[in-house]
Every structure is written in C-alpha cells, then in structure tokens.
Design a protein around this motif. Structure first.
Motif, mmCIF file in Angstrom:
data_model
loop_
_atom_site.group_PDB
_atom_site.id
_atom_site.type_symbol
_atom_site.label_atom_id
_atom_site.label_comp_id
_atom_site.label_asym_id
_atom_site.label_seq_id
_atom_site.Cartn_x
_atom_site.Cartn_y
_atom_site.Cartn_z
ATOM 1 N N LEU A 167 -50.639 74.964 -63.724
ATOM 2 C CA LEU A 167 -50.191 74.174 -62.565
ATOM 3 C C LEU A 167 -50.711 74.811 -61.284
ATOM 4 N N ASP A 168 -50.597 76.143 -61.199
ATOM 5 C CA ASP A 168 -51.132 76.847 -60.017
ATOM 6 C C ASP A 168 -52.634 76.558 -59.856
ATOM 7 N N ASP A 169 -53.343 76.461 -61.003
ATOM 8 C CA ASP A 169 -54.795 76.201 -60.963
ATOM 9 C C ASP A 169 -55.132 74.920 -60.211
ATOM 10 N N ILE A 170 -54.220 73.931 -60.274
ATOM 11 C CA ILE A 170 -54.524 72.656 -59.581
ATOM 12 C C ILE A 170 -53.665 72.512 -58.326
ATOM 13 N N ASN A 171 -53.303 73.690 -57.764
ATOM 14 C CA ASN A 171 -52.559 73.739 -56.500
ATOM 15 C C ASN A 171 -51.176 73.099 -56.554
ATOM 16 N N LEU A 172 -50.568 73.099 -57.746
ATOM 17 C CA LEU A 172 -49.161 72.715 -57.851
ATOM 18 C C LEU A 172 -48.378 74.011 -58.043
ATOM 19 N N ASP A 173 -47.051 73.913 -58.050
ATOM 20 C CA ASP A 173 -46.235 75.124 -58.029
ATOM 21 C C ASP A 173 -45.599 75.362 -59.403
ATOM 22 N N GLY A 174 -46.243 76.234 -60.192
ATOM 23 C CA GLY A 174 -45.740 76.518 -61.538
ATOM 24 C C GLY A 174 -44.333 77.075 -61.542
ATOM 25 N N MET A 175 -44.021 77.947 -60.585
ATOM 26 C CA MET A 175 -42.686 78.558 -60.570
ATOM 27 C C MET A 175 -41.606 77.521 -60.257
ATOM 28 N N GLN A 176 -41.981 76.530 -59.427
ATOM 29 C CA GLN A 176 -41.011 75.472 -59.105
ATOM 30 C C GLN A 176 -40.623 74.715 -60.379
ATOM 31 N N LEU A 177 -41.595 74.542 -61.279
ATOM 32 C CA LEU A 177 -41.289 73.853 -62.541
ATOM 33 C C LEU A 177 -40.282 74.661 -63.365
ATOM 34 N N ILE A 178 -40.451 75.979 -63.401
ATOM 35 C CA ILE A 178 -39.502 76.813 -64.159
ATOM 36 C C ILE A 178 -38.100 76.646 -63.548
ATOM 37 N N GLU A 179 -38.051 76.663 -62.236
ATOM 38 C CA GLU A 179 -36.760 76.524 -61.546
ATOM 39 C C GLU A 179 -36.129 75.146 -61.839
ATOM 40 N N ASP A 180 -36.947 74.105 -61.813
ATOM 41 C CA ASP A 180 -36.434 72.747 -62.065
ATOM 42 C C ASP A 180 -35.895 72.629 -63.489
ATOM 43 N N ILE A 181 -36.636 73.181 -64.458
ATOM 44 C CA ILE A 181 -36.176 73.071 -65.855
ATOM 45 C C ILE A 181 -34.885 73.876 -66.036
ATOM 46 N N ARG A 182 -34.814 75.051 -65.390
ATOM 47 C CA ARG A 182 -33.581 75.867 -65.483
ATOM 48 C C ARG A 182 -32.380 75.049 -64.990
ATOM 49 N N THR A 183 -32.566 74.364 -63.845
ATOM 50 C CA THR A 183 -31.476 73.559 -63.268
ATOM 51 C C THR A 183 -31.085 72.421 -64.213
ATOM 52 N N VAL A 184 -32.084 71.714 -64.710
ATOM 53 C CA VAL A 184 -31.815 70.560 -65.592
ATOM 54 C C VAL A 184 -31.087 71.022 -66.857
ATOM 55 N N TYR A 185 -31.578 72.076 -67.484
ATOM 56 C CA TYR A 185 -30.956 72.537 -68.725
ATOM 57 C C TYR A 185 -29.540 73.044 -68.465
ATOM 58 N N ASP A 186 -29.351 73.753 -67.357
ATOM 59 C CA ASP A 186 -28.008 74.267 -67.056
ATOM 60 C C ASP A 186 -27.043 73.133 -66.694
ATOM 61 N N ASN A 187 -27.543 72.096 -66.031
ATOM 62 C CA ASN A 187 -26.689 70.957 -65.664
ATOM 63 C C ASN A 187 -26.038 70.325 -66.885
ATOM 64 N N TYR A 188 -26.786 70.329 -68.003
ATOM 65 C CA TYR A 188 -26.316 69.596 -69.180
ATOM 66 C C TYR A 188 -26.055 70.476 -70.392
ATOM 67 N N GLY A 189 -26.173 71.784 -70.204
ATOM 68 C CA GLY A 189 -25.874 72.709 -71.297
ATOM 69 C C GLY A 189 -26.857 72.665 -72.453
ATOM 70 N N PHE A 190 -28.114 72.300 -72.191
ATOM 71 C CA PHE A 190 -29.113 72.335 -73.275
ATOM 72 C C PHE A 190 -29.374 73.780 -73.687
ATOM 73 N N GLU A 191 -29.485 74.006 -74.996
ATOM 74 C CA GLU A 191 -29.695 75.380 -75.481
ATOM 75 C C GLU A 191 -31.160 75.733 -75.688
ATOM 76 N N THR A 192 -32.046 74.759 -75.512
ATOM 77 C CA THR A 192 -33.488 75.035 -75.628
ATOM 78 C C THR A 192 -33.859 76.172 -74.675
ATOM 79 N N GLU A 193 -34.594 77.164 -75.209
ATOM 80 C CA GLU A 193 -34.946 78.310 -74.370
ATOM 81 C C GLU A 193 -36.215 78.024 -73.557
ATOM 82 N N ILE A 194 -36.159 78.409 -72.297
ATOM 83 C CA ILE A 194 -37.332 78.236 -71.421
ATOM 84 C C ILE A 194 -38.269 79.410 -71.642
ATOM 85 N N LEU A 195 -39.464 79.076 -72.159
ATOM 86 C CA LEU A 195 -40.464 80.092 -72.504
ATOM 87 C C LEU A 195 -41.604 79.945 -71.483
ATOM 88 N N ALA A 196 -41.521 80.696 -70.414
ATOM 89 C CA ALA A 196 -42.531 80.579 -69.352
ATOM 90 C C ALA A 196 -43.884 81.035 -69.896
#
Ligand code: G3P
Length: 217
Positions: A133-162
């Motif tokens: 994502l960084d390679d195409i000038n998007l924000d890779g870290m923002q994606l990690i943050e967004d997925i963390r929020t989404v998973y925590d909002n709903y209690g998903f147990e899928t692990e985020i593997l950056a």
C-alpha cells in the motif's frame, strides 16, 4: 506481539529460531520460487523446525481446487496454516477449510472490508500488506488501524497478521496499533536490534576500555 518470519530460507529461520524470535513462519509462491526448493519438501522442513503456525499458500484460483490443495498441505504437519488469497473463491475455501478445523491465513488483503469478509469466513489470520500500500502512496499503517477497530468493535477473533513489512518502523507501528502478529523477512527482524546511538555509545565504551586497559577475563 508474535513474530513470524516471512521466508522459505531454512537456515535463516533456524538462526532466528535459536534466539526465540520465531513464533511462526509465512511463505508464499514468490518465496518458494526464491528458495529454489520443492514446496512440499521445504514446507515440511520448516514445520519440523518451528512449533508455531507455518503458512503455505495454495496455487489454485478456484475454490474446489484450493480446498483440495489445502487438505494436501495440511497432511504435511499439524502446524500448517493454509494460505488462500482474498478472492471470493478464496473466501469459500477459507470457510470450508476452517470448518474442517484448519488454520487459514487469508492473504493479499488491502481493505478493511476484505478483512471483515475474511473474519466472517472463519479466517485464523488476516494478512494486510502494508508495504505494497505504501508503494502506491496509500497508508499501510492506517489499514492495520482500521482492521483493529473493526475487529474490536465486533469481537472477531481473527488475528491481524501485519505483512509486507519492509522497515523497523512498520514493526513498531504495528505493535503500537495492536496487530496480533507481524511477519517480516529475516533482515528486517535483525535490523530491529540496530540503533545509531547504540553503535555510538558502544564505540565510546570500547575506546575507554582500550585506554584504561579494562579486562574481565
Ligand atoms: O507477507 C507477504 C510478503 O511476503 C509480501 O511482502 O515485500 O513482497 O510486499 P512484499
């Protein structure tokens, strides 16, 4: 935070494993190609070495074939995590294989919506690719943050593997945000030990040791 090593280079995995740095391994077709080894043979060797999950990626693109390949990969060892791409067929394969009790790593994730689908399909791991994502000038870290929020909002147990981690900063930021796992090439994991002030401080100590003739043994 767990450290997975993103390589099919067995000696490199062994070196980090001896230091207790390896909680798992991730491979992909490009890394298998780089190793020059047969996928089943090298994956078995890695599974024998490492206790944690070892991701091995399917090569088919159609769900039924992915499922068949996933079942074959699971025969290699108990710690295999079947890696499938984040396509509609990949999600179908994820659901079937995870219902059978397999660990499934859904890879090539580039959006929070994709991560949401993978969690609903029973993924054990979701692999968002930061560097690409960084390679195409998007924000890779923002994606990690967004997925963390989404998973925590709903209690998903899928692990985020950056994944697609290229720098020490990617590791530190993933840890700050709360990714469950990072996977990085051996060189990036080793680079975490480096700091210019450590080098500078050690050089000053070594100069004083020499000047003062300090000896311990
Ligand atoms: O974990 C996925 C990784 O292998 C991709 O990394 O550097 O090829 O984007 P990269």
């Amino acid at each position: 935070m767990k450290f997975f090593v993103d390589t099919a280079d067995v000696p490199a995995i062994a070196e980090l494993n001896e230091l207790g740095m390896v909680d798992g391994v991730t491979t992909n077709p490009s890394l298998i190609k780089k190793s020059g080894r047969d996928i089943l043979e090298v994956t078995k060797e890695i599974c024998d070495l490492v206790a944690g999950p070892v991701s091995a990626e399917v090569v088919a693109t159609e769900a039924d074939q992915m499922i068949a390949e996933g079942r074959k990969l699971r025969e290699i060892a108990e710690n295999i995590a079947v890696k499938v791409p984040l396509t509609w067929d990949g999600l179908k394969a994820c659901k079937v294989l995870s219902d059978e009790g397999a660990m499934v790593n859904v890879t090539l994730c580039f959006s929070a919506n994709q991560a949401l689908l993978a969690a609903k399909a029973g993924a054990t791991f979701i692999s968002p690719f930061i560097g690409r994502l960084d390679d195409i000038n998007l924000d890779g870290m923002q994606l990690i943050e967004d997925i963390r929020t989404v998973y925590d909002n709903y209690g998903f147990e899928t692990e985020i593997l950056a994944a697609s981690i290229r720098t020490a900063n990617h590791v530190a930021e993933s840890a700050r945000i709360g990714a469950d796992v990072i996977t990085a090439p051996p060189a990036v994991i080793k680079a975490l030990a480096s700091h210019p002030l450590t080098d500078k401080g050690l050089a000053a100590f070594l100069a004083d040791i020499k000047d003062a003739g300090i000896k311990i043994l």
